[in-house]
Design an enzyme around this catalytic site. Structure first.
Site, PDB file in Angstrom:
ATOM      1  CB  CYS A 272      31.096  49.681 -14.532  1.00 42.53           C
ATOM      2  SG  CYS A 272      31.601  48.875 -13.161  1.00 42.53           S
TER       3      CYS A 272
HETATM    4  N1  LIG Z   1      32.479  49.664  -8.556  1.00 45.53           N
HETATM    5  C1  LIG Z   1      31.805  48.871  -9.076  1.00 45.53           C
HETATM    6  O1  LIG Z   1      30.608  48.840  -9.025  1.00 45.53           O
HETATM    7  C2  LIG Z   1      32.494  47.705  -9.903  1.00 45.53           C
HETATM    8  C3  LIG Z   1      31.613  46.972 -10.426  1.00 45.53           C
HETATM    9  C4  LIG Z   1      32.593  45.777 -11.289  1.00 45.53           C
HETATM   10  C5  LIG Z   1      33.627  45.999 -11.483  1.00 45.53           C
HETATM   11  N2  LIG Z   1      34.493  46.947 -11.142  1.00 45.53           N
HETATM   12  C6  LIG Z   1      35.688  46.884 -11.466  1.00 45.53           C
HETATM   13  O2  LIG Z   1      36.479  46.514 -10.645  1.00 45.53           O
HETATM   14  C7  LIG Z   1      37.902  47.444 -10.394  1.00 45.53           C
HETATM   15  C8  LIG Z   1      37.919  48.059  -9.036  1.00 45.53           C
HETATM   16  O3  LIG Z   1      36.990  49.061  -9.045  1.00 45.53           O
HETATM   17  P1  LIG Z   1      36.425  49.618  -7.680  1.00 45.53           P
HETATM   18  O4  LIG Z   1      35.214  50.146  -7.815  1.00 45.53           O
HETATM   19  O5  LIG Z   1      36.392  48.541  -6.558  1.00 45.53           O
HETATM   20  O6  LIG Z   1      37.698  50.872  -7.480  1.00 45.53           O
HETATM   21  P2  LIG Z   1      38.011  51.605  -6.237  1.00 45.53           P
HETATM   22  O7  LIG Z   1      38.570  52.817  -6.731  1.00 45.53           O
HETATM   23  O8  LIG Z   1      36.724  51.950  -5.114  1.00 45.53           O
HETATM   24  O9  LIG Z   1      38.807  50.658  -5.263  1.00 45.53           O
HETATM   25  C9  LIG Z   1      40.370  50.501  -6.012  1.00 45.53           C
HETATM   26  C10 LIG Z   1      41.346  50.300  -4.652  1.00 45.53           C
HETATM   27  O10 LIG Z   1      42.522  50.147  -5.070  1.00 45.53           O
HETATM   28  C11 LIG Z   1      43.508  50.707  -4.466  1.00 45.53           C
HETATM   29  N3  LIG Z   1      44.686  50.672  -5.075  1.00 45.53           N
HETATM   30  C12 LIG Z   1      45.009  51.347  -6.346  1.00 45.53           C
HETATM   31  N4  LIG Z   1      46.221  51.171  -6.754  1.00 45.53           N
HETATM   32  C13 LIG Z   1      46.805  50.125  -5.721  1.00 45.53           C
HETATM   33  C14 LIG Z   1      47.653  49.300  -5.637  1.00 45.53           C
HETATM   34  N5  LIG Z   1      48.745  49.434  -6.638  1.00 45.53           N
HETATM   35  N6  LIG Z   1      48.001  48.643  -4.840  1.00 45.53           N
HETATM   36  C15 LIG Z   1      46.780  48.262  -3.757  1.00 45.53           C
HETATM   37  N7  LIG Z   1      45.959  49.020  -4.044  1.00 45.53           N
HETATM   38  C16 LIG Z   1      45.567  49.983  -4.908  1.00 45.53           C
HETATM   39  C17 LIG Z   1      42.783  52.162  -4.292  1.00 45.53           C
HETATM   40  O11 LIG Z   1      43.296  52.911  -3.087  1.00 45.53           O
HETATM   41  C18 LIG Z   1      41.358  51.910  -3.975  1.00 45.53           C
HETATM   42  O12 LIG Z   1      41.226  51.727  -2.487  1.00 45.53           O
HETATM   43  C19 LIG Z   1      37.737  48.222 -11.559  1.00 45.53           C
HETATM   44  O13 LIG Z   1      38.376  47.333 -12.734  1.00 45.53           O
HETATM   45  C20 LIG Z   1      36.311  48.376 -11.754  1.00 45.53           C
HETATM   46  O14 LIG Z   1      35.811  48.641 -13.229  1.00 45.53           O
HETATM   47  C21 LIG Z   1      33.796  47.769 -10.425  1.00 45.53           C
END
Ligand SMILES: NC(=O)c1ccc[n+]([C@@H]2O[C@H](COP(=O)([O-])OP(=O)(O)OC[C@H]3O[C@@H](n4cnc5c(N)ncnc54)[C@H](O)[C@@H]3O)[C@@H](O)[C@H]2O)c1
Length: 438
Positions: A272
């Site tokens: 983030c």
């Molecule tokens: N990690 C955090 O602490 C956090 C906190 C707040 C917001 N976010 C936001 O949330 C969003 C996701 O982050 P995250 O940390 O969960 O990412 P992540 O990489 O852990 O998870 C994303 C998942 O999406 C899957 N994926 C990718 N493309 C796909 C598709 N077309 N169809 C289905 N699945 C698909 C990936 O395989 C992965 O498992 C981002 O925008 C991030 O900025 C993350």
């Protein structure tokens, strides 16, 4: 249509589809499952789908027992088959939003998953984007893809944005009790999304539009990025003046109002804070606005790994050692303490910068027995053992992550030099080495 959906939410008859089963999507899936909904977790990574199918968690701080209970309870399953989206009443999109090579937003994951949803969109569905992004993504990028099907919001489907607030590894706050901000692209969408989240989390905060919800998340992350940059700059300044910034922060914290403590470190990490602010600076340019605080914070924070390496070089020099050929141990690959998330971790850059200077570098991290190749780094190393004997063989030990394991003074009984970026190291009595804060 909204009334029908609201009734079904109230009766827990809705099936919730969550696209992306990562750090955000998986906990969200569990919260909805535990609230009594049927949940389908979609992920394009077959390994994750298979692990969830076996009831396993691949994220340490999300307990395997919760995943197992959700799967065994029969209300949660994971799949890579997007045709199952048709059976979902609500679809929450939680896919990555990284930056491209030139620090521009990479919306490809959001666009691709929205296309998967659009291909199966049916009247009555609620779609919510959760991925952090610039204001306007939901109504300018997502909505047109969904409406290209011939269906329109709010007549046929509902569309909202609701940002995730996660603090991985924080035992006090978790998805269910963290207030959830929700803004729809129209009033009916806000109403439906508020009802859905209110059925699963303790507090929902409705806002007037998807854009306000998108901007809220950015404000929160920019606030952190700018304040961390401020203390990083003060760290370097006070250090030059022979003042310990950590002691200054502890003292300032006693002010009962108007001060929030932030802590310096070796650079930003995680999915983030290092990335999200640049989503806004990119979008702001479209409006002829230059977000100077974001750029300045980015400049200071991205300099920090270089600063740590410079401090290590100088400290070795004081010991009569050159960095070239020195044996240096980096402690921690995670971007923050006690979690198994190494995304954007500054440790990788520190390892590479030390290598560029000719050091022989190893690392120790109980969370990462083997260093995984990432988007930008592939250091090709395995963790050494976390014990005092192993640490003793290095000319310098650089603490990059403040894991609890690294806070044991006994580990440093025989180290010559520790460069501590987290104020985490205390030497045991009788130790002959020294600690340099950086
Ligand atoms: N990690 C955090 O602490 C956090 C906190 C707040 C917001 N976010 C936001 O949330 C969003 C996701 O982050 P995250 O940390 O969960 O990412 P992540 O990489 O852990 O998870 C994303 C998942 O999406 C899957 N994926 C990718 N493309 C796909 C598709 N077309 N169809 C289905 N699945 C698909 C990936 O395989 C992965 O498992 C981002 O925008 C991030 O900025 C993350």
């Amino acid at each position: 249509m909204v009334n029908d959906l609201l009734q079904r939410i109230h009766a827990r008859q809705t099936t919730v589809g969550i696209v992306g089963q990562g750090y955000v999507g998986l906990p969200l899936a569990l919260v909805f499952t535990e609230a009594g909904f049927r949940v389908i977790g979609f992920d394009s990574d077959p390994a994750k789908v298979a692990a969830l199918g076996r009831g396993e968690s691949y994220i340490k701080h999300i307990g395997a027992d919760r995943v197992a209970a959700a799967v065994q309870g029969g209300r949660f399953r994971a799949t890579g088959d997007f045709d199952d989206l048709r059976t979902c009443d609500a679809v929450l999109i939680c896919v990555p939003t990284p930056l491209g090579r030139h620090r521009e937003p990479d919306l490809s994951y959001v666009v691709n998953s929205t296309r998967e949803v659009a291909a199966r969109l049916r009247p009555g569905q609620l779609v919510v984007l959760e991925s952090t992004t610039y204001p306007g993504t939901t109504d300018e990028d997502v909505q047109p893809i969904l409406e290209a099907t011939g269906l329109a919001t709010p007549k046929d489907f509902l569309l909202a944005f609701s940002p995730e607030r996660e603090d991985p590894g924080n035992p006090t706050f978790h998805t269910k009790i963290i207030p959830k901000v929700v803004g729809g692209v129209n009033q009916a969408s806000t109403e439906a999304a508020v009802a859905l989240y209110a059925a699963a989390v303790d507090r929902v905060v409705p806002v007037s539009s998807a854009r306000v919800a998108e901007s809220t998340k950015l404000l929160e992350n920019i606030f952190r990025s700018v304040n961390i940059a401020l203390v990083n700059e003060l760290k370097m300044t006070f250090d030059r003046m022979g003042i310990d910034v950590w002691e200054v922060i502890e003292a300032a914290k006693t002010k009962p109002f108007g001060f929030t403590p932030f802590y310096p470190g070796p650079g930003l990490g995680g999915h983030c804070i290092p990335l999200d602010p640049f989503y806004l600076s990119w979008k702001a340019a479209e409006y002829g606005m230059w977000t100077r605080f974001i750029e300045l914070a980015g400049e200071v924070n991205t300099h920090m790994p270089h600063y740590v390496v410079e401090r290590t070089v100088a400290a070795l020099n004081e010991d009569g050692r050159a960095i070239k050929g020195a044996r240096v141990l980096v402690l921690g690959l995670s971007y923050k303490e006690d979690i198994d998330d190494d995304r954007e971790s500054p440790s990788y850059e520190i390892i590479e910068l030390l290598r560029e200077r000719g050091a022989q570098v190893d690392y120790c991290d109980p969370f990462f027995p083997v260093a995984r190749p990432g988007r930008r780094h592939d250091v090709q190393l395995r963790s050494i053992d976390c014990d005092a004997g192993a640490f003793a063989g290095y000319d310098a030990v650089v603490l990059s992550t403040g894991h609890s394991q690294f806070r044991d003074p006994a580990l440093y009984a025989q180290t010559r030099l520790v460069v501590d970026t987290r104020n985490a190291v205390r030497l045991p009595e009788g130790a002959t080495g020294r600690v340099v804060k950086a």
